[in-house]
Design a protein around this motif. Sequence first.
Motif, short mmCIF file in Angstrom:
data_model
loop_
_atom_site.label_atom_id
_atom_site.label_comp_id
_atom_site.label_asym_id
_atom_site.label_seq_id
_atom_site.Cartn_x
_atom_site.Cartn_y
_atom_site.Cartn_z
N TYR A 20 0.84 -1.20 0.00
CA TYR A 20 0.00 0.00 0.00
C TYR A 20 0.88 1.26 0.00
CZ TYR A 20 -3.57 3.37 1.30
OH TYR A 20 -4.40 4.46 1.30
N VAL A 21 1.87 1.29 0.88
CA VAL A 21 2.74 2.46 0.98
C VAL A 21 3.58 2.61 -0.28
CG1 VAL A 21 4.70 3.43 2.26
CG2 VAL A 21 2.71 2.54 3.49
N ARG A 22 4.06 1.51 -0.84
CA ARG A 22 4.83 1.59 -2.08
C ARG A 22 3.98 2.10 -3.24
NH1 ARG A 22 8.57 -3.88 -1.60
NH2 ARG A 22 10.11 -2.94 -0.20
N ALA A 23 2.71 1.74 -3.25
CA ALA A 23 1.82 2.18 -4.33
C ALA A 23 1.39 3.64 -4.19
CB ALA A 23 0.58 1.28 -4.38
N HIS A 24 1.28 4.11 -2.94
CA HIS A 24 0.70 5.44 -2.71
C HIS A 24 1.67 6.49 -2.16
CE1 HIS A 24 -3.29 3.85 -3.55
NE2 HIS A 24 -2.98 2.82 -2.79
N TYR A 25 2.89 6.07 -1.81
CA TYR A 25 3.87 7.02 -1.26
C TYR A 25 5.18 6.99 -2.04
CZ TYR A 25 7.44 8.86 1.90
OH TYR A 25 8.51 9.55 2.41
N ASP A 26 5.90 5.87 -2.02
CA ASP A 26 7.20 5.76 -2.69
C ASP A 26 7.43 4.29 -3.01
OD1 ASP A 26 10.04 5.33 -3.08
OD2 ASP A 26 10.40 7.30 -2.19
N ARG A 27 7.69 4.00 -4.27
CA ARG A 27 7.84 2.59 -4.66
C ARG A 27 9.06 1.91 -4.04
NH1 ARG A 27 10.83 1.72 -9.78
NH2 ARG A 27 11.85 3.69 -10.28
#
Length: 159
Positions: free
Chosen positions: A132-139
């Motif tokens: 989730y964080v990789r998709a919406h913040y930083d890969r």
Amino acid sequence: MSDPEPDNGTGTADGEGWDPGAPGVLRLPSGRLVRGRGLRRPVPDGPAPTYGLYLLGMRPPDVPWASDWLRWPDFRLPSSRGEARRLLTEAWERAARGRVEVACGGGRGRTGTALACLAVLDGVPPERAVAYVRAHYDRHAVETPWQRRYVRRFTVPAS
């Protein structure tokens, strides 16, 4: 270091939240907005945080807003899991009513790990929080295997 911020009834001390499209701003499933960033970069334009949680091996410089420091050496895990849970829960709660910033030196490993834990607190299953964080913040967020494992084992406390 932590001080409560005044609330004028509009969600933040000055009535203005994060711009959801601004760099580093993560929208959690509940709609809460949290800004992640690297402290080695300049402070982004726009409003100041109402609360900051700083994830560093040594005490960060003072800031003019409410803040806390979580001792968290680079590429490692928090020095105290209990303190990490307490401060991450506080950051998540404050994000409902103010501009919360979570930051480490580079803004990816520790910050990404902390943001993934906030996502867990917000209802994302622990095994999906890193994605989730990789998709919406930083890969590239959450850099090490032990940071990924920490998120998978970070569970919502029983109420």
